[in-house]
Design a protein around this motif. Sequence first.
Motif, PDB file in Angstrom:
ATOM      1  N   HIS A 130       0.999  -1.516  -0.056  1.00 32.23           N
ATOM      2  CA  HIS A 130      -0.102  -0.226   0.073  1.00 32.23           C
ATOM      3  C   HIS A 130       0.909   1.289  -0.120  1.00 32.23           C
ATOM      4  CE1 HIS A 130      -3.460  -2.141   0.314  1.00 32.23           C
ATOM      5  NE2 HIS A 130      -3.479  -2.491   1.459  1.00 32.23           N
ATOM      6  N   ARG A 131       2.065   1.281   0.836  1.00 31.45           N
ATOM      7  CA  ARG A 131       2.948   2.502   0.892  1.00 31.45           C
ATOM      8  C   ARG A 131       3.436   2.664  -0.459  1.00 31.45           C
ATOM      9  NH1 ARG A 131       7.982   4.071   1.393  1.00 31.45           N
ATOM     10  NH2 ARG A 131       8.784   1.921   1.140  1.00 31.45           N
ATOM     11  N   HIS A 133       2.362   1.635  -3.363  1.00 28.69           N
ATOM     12  CA  HIS A 133       1.235   2.355  -4.461  1.00 28.69           C
ATOM     13  C   HIS A 133       1.084   3.604  -4.250  1.00 28.69           C
ATOM     14  CE1 HIS A 133      -2.189   1.726  -6.981  1.00 28.69           C
ATOM     15  NE2 HIS A 133      -2.719   2.587  -6.088  1.00 28.69           N
ATOM     16  N   ALA A 134       1.069   4.137  -2.727  1.00 28.25           N
ATOM     17  CA  ALA A 134       0.698   5.340  -2.804  1.00 28.25           C
ATOM     18  C   ALA A 134       1.878   6.200  -3.248  1.00 28.25           C
ATOM     19  CB  ALA A 134       0.524   5.706  -1.103  1.00 28.25           C
ATOM     20  N   VAL A 135       3.089   5.897  -2.991  1.00 27.44           N
ATOM     21  CA  VAL A 135       4.180   6.615  -3.393  1.00 27.44           C
ATOM     22  C   VAL A 135       4.395   6.788  -5.015  1.00 27.44           C
ATOM     23  CG1 VAL A 135       6.892   6.405  -3.344  1.00 27.44           C
ATOM     24  CG2 VAL A 135       5.794   5.897  -1.283  1.00 27.44           C
ATOM     25  N   ALA A 137       1.646   6.448  -6.696  1.00 28.09           N
ATOM     26  CA  ALA A 137       0.679   7.341  -7.443  1.00 28.09           C
ATOM     27  C   ALA A 137       1.057   8.859  -7.085  1.00 28.09           C
ATOM     28  CB  ALA A 137      -0.571   6.980  -6.572  1.00 28.09           C
ATOM     29  N   GLU A 138       1.711   9.153  -5.973  1.00 24.16           N
ATOM     30  CA  GLU A 138       2.325  10.590  -5.496  1.00 24.16           C
ATOM     31  C   GLU A 138       3.310  10.957  -6.739  1.00 24.16           C
ATOM     32  OE1 GLU A 138       2.333  13.966  -3.633  1.00 24.16           O
ATOM     33  OE2 GLU A 138       1.014  12.720  -4.007  1.00 24.16           O
ATOM     34  N   ARG A 141       1.787  11.754  -9.759  1.00 22.94           N
ATOM     35  CA  ARG A 141       0.817  12.921  -9.590  1.00 22.94           C
ATOM     36  C   ARG A 141       2.019  14.064  -9.714  1.00 22.94           C
ATOM     37  NH1 ARG A 141      -0.074  17.024  -6.581  1.00 22.94           N
ATOM     38  NH2 ARG A 141       1.189  16.532  -4.823  1.00 22.94           N
TER      39      ARG A 141
END
Length: 386
Positions: A130-131, A133-135, A137-138, A141
């Motif tokens: 999850h971490r 994936h968030a990294v 995604a960020e 972005r």
Amino acid sequence: MTAASEILVVDDEIGICEAIRRALTPMGFNVDIADNGTQGLTKIRAGSYELALIDVMMPGIGGIDLIAAIHQHDPEIVCIIITGYATVELAVRAIKQGAYDFLTKPFTVDDLALAVNQGLERRRLSLEAHRLHAVEAEARRLAEEKARLEELDKAKKQFIRLVTHELQRPIADIYNYLQLLLEGYVEPDELRSVIEKSRARALEQMELIADLLELGQIQILTTPAKGEPVQLDRILADVLETVYPRANLKGVKINVETNQPVPPVWGLAARLRSVWANLISNAVKYTPDGGCVTVAQREDHGRIVGEVTDTGIGIPEEDQGQIFGEFFRAGNARALEIPGTGLGLTIVKKIVEDAGGSISFESQPGRGTRFEFKLPVWSEPGTHFD
């Protein structure tokens, strides 16, 4: 130093709870206990547990139902079922509900340790995924935002270069004409011609500055926040009065096809006037002497549709994709030396889109162009249509 993992044991047999606590505590785990499902759920919601060992058969909330309630609170808590009534059916139900593993009583300390360690490792890997994936995604972005800002900066620099060039050109011409006059290079019979050329360049400069000011204003203001109900048919009538003299000088006939009155749209009257003014003026400007311009306005399914069709020079196919660009002028217009700032259609598109509408066109070189814009009909707040 890594913090000890928090584990909750939920079982109505206190002996089982204490046995698990005595087994896991020396391994470095913090173990808490609850003697029924209701108490276990209360502790889950109040604490920060990483793993729960849950008995199936308990008064009140059973183990299978407790898994769903736990995961509703925190889907990353690892749930391991412990039971003395193991069946394939029960195991399938538990796994479907979200249980990670299944321990059958009696079990050894090694079995318990293996299940707990594997469950915690599964949680660690899940959180890490999850971490990451968030990294990612960020990172995507930020990359998109960086690209957008670079594009905006590029467009800004290009715009400044274009403005500088367009502002300098007429002034340089006027300066050169004046220099010729002052140095006595202009013959008396050429004086009027030079003065008229200077006046034409000055008018070109004034039109460019006016368009730049209007473009700056519409990029700052937004129609929804600053607006009023506007009757486009009234604006059209006013614009036509100013265009007729120029059309008559060229022998260009203007046909008007409107079904008056039409419902109002929402916007700023001065800005919406620019839409009609730019489109009709362009049509007259780029239509050869003796040609025809047709202006139409109608209501169609909750939108006001405006059309301006001419029999003019048209837009070359290779230029059509850039026609709304700032300072862009089609090659045939430049070749014929027809004056223009190249900002009119940019302004029109911005005004129409800010008012919630859209604009399109179709054109055939040498045969003419048709522009069509659509704006939503304004309805008074609180009005409903069946």
